[in-house]
Design a protein around this motif. Sequence first.
Motif, short mmCIF file in Angstrom:
data_model
loop_
_atom_site.label_atom_id
_atom_site.label_comp_id
_atom_site.label_asym_id
_atom_site.label_seq_id
_atom_site.Cartn_x
_atom_site.Cartn_y
_atom_site.Cartn_z
N PHE A 174 26.87 -48.68 -23.53
CA PHE A 174 26.70 -47.29 -23.84
C PHE A 174 27.18 -46.85 -25.46
O PHE A 174 26.57 -46.09 -26.09
CB PHE A 174 27.63 -46.53 -22.81
N LEU A 175 28.23 -47.53 -25.69
CA LEU A 175 28.88 -47.22 -26.94
C LEU A 175 27.72 -47.46 -28.06
O LEU A 175 27.53 -46.89 -28.93
CB LEU A 175 30.12 -48.02 -27.26
N LEU A 185 30.20 -38.79 -29.92
CA LEU A 185 31.15 -39.03 -28.69
C LEU A 185 32.05 -37.80 -28.23
O LEU A 185 32.40 -36.86 -28.96
CB LEU A 185 31.94 -40.18 -28.76
N GLY A 186 31.69 -37.57 -26.92
CA GLY A 186 32.23 -36.33 -26.41
C GLY A 186 31.82 -36.09 -25.05
O GLY A 186 31.84 -37.02 -24.37
N PHE A 187 31.70 -34.71 -24.83
CA PHE A 187 31.54 -34.42 -23.33
C PHE A 187 30.03 -35.08 -22.81
O PHE A 187 29.99 -35.55 -21.58
CB PHE A 187 31.58 -32.84 -23.14
N PHE A 188 29.04 -34.91 -23.64
CA PHE A 188 27.85 -35.24 -23.32
C PHE A 188 27.57 -36.89 -23.21
O PHE A 188 26.86 -37.29 -22.22
CB PHE A 188 26.73 -34.62 -24.22
N VAL A 195 33.38 -44.38 -24.44
CA VAL A 195 32.34 -43.27 -24.87
C VAL A 195 32.95 -41.94 -25.01
O VAL A 195 32.26 -41.12 -25.23
CB VAL A 195 31.20 -43.21 -23.86
N SER A 196 34.31 -41.79 -24.90
CA SER A 196 34.80 -40.54 -25.22
C SER A 196 35.15 -40.23 -26.40
O SER A 196 35.52 -41.17 -27.26
CB SER A 196 36.28 -40.50 -24.11
N GLU A 208 37.44 -34.52 -28.96
CA GLU A 208 37.36 -33.46 -28.58
C GLU A 208 37.49 -33.10 -27.26
O GLU A 208 37.88 -31.88 -26.82
CB GLU A 208 36.23 -32.61 -29.21
N PHE A 209 37.28 -34.05 -26.30
CA PHE A 209 37.13 -33.79 -24.89
C PHE A 209 37.95 -34.81 -24.27
O PHE A 209 37.53 -36.03 -23.92
CB PHE A 209 35.68 -33.90 -24.54
N GLU A 210 39.49 -34.61 -23.81
CA GLU A 210 40.02 -35.56 -23.03
C GLU A 210 40.04 -35.23 -21.62
O GLU A 210 40.09 -34.39 -21.14
CB GLU A 210 41.58 -35.56 -23.71
#
Length: 257
Positions: A116-117, A127-130, A207-208, A211-213
Amino acid sequence: MKLKSLSASSYLSLVYLFFYIPIIILIVYSFNNTQYSLLWHGFTLRWYTELFEDSDLWIATWHSFFLGFAAATIATFVGMLAAVSLYRYRFLGRNFLNGLVFILILSPEIVTGASFLILYTLIKLELGFFTLLLSHISFCIPFVIVTLYSRLASFDRNIFEAAKDLGATDGVIFMRIFLPLLLPALMAGWLLSFTLSLDDVIISYFVSGPEFEILPLRIYSMVRSGIKPEINALCSVLFGVTLLFIVLSQLALRKKA
């Protein structure tokens, strides 16, 4: 006969003790009045107070629950359509696609996360929520398909043929027959997907974004510097919430019966 029954119950008791003793120890130490020592220093609620005052931790918890709910809902919908298609229709490559589902389940998570990365890097997706949502949906869908397909395999195909003879279209068959019969499996698939999403660390680590932990990665980063009583308190709260949902579901099923 009594000896055999006693040995079986003793074996089961040992297995359950092996599973639950670590959880009991974790809950007990969440009330220990010390930060680093494993010795008992007295009873305290200090760690629960600090837990509920940690806003960053609760933001990560909210992120995880929202992500799990969204990923489980979308994965259940897509997995339902895929399972019904694999069961209901005959098309070229059907067996190959069915085999791919099991390959995805058996594939190591570290391989999936790295894949995925690489994909997100190639298409330049930030990389983030989506990216988390797309990844969680992708690795939950095969589990939903397997859960629903095992339920579909137990159906009597004559039901669908009888509905067609009575003039029902594919849409009516899906809404009036498939959905009611699949409802228990849909609930099971959704809960399984939600649990997998809420619990995932390896794929989420790849993949995180900053901004979104989410909660699993937050706990992982906290544990790396040593197991703090606050983590014990958090795990105890999560276990208590899970236990509450199980009790409520059992009561609901008993009333329904």
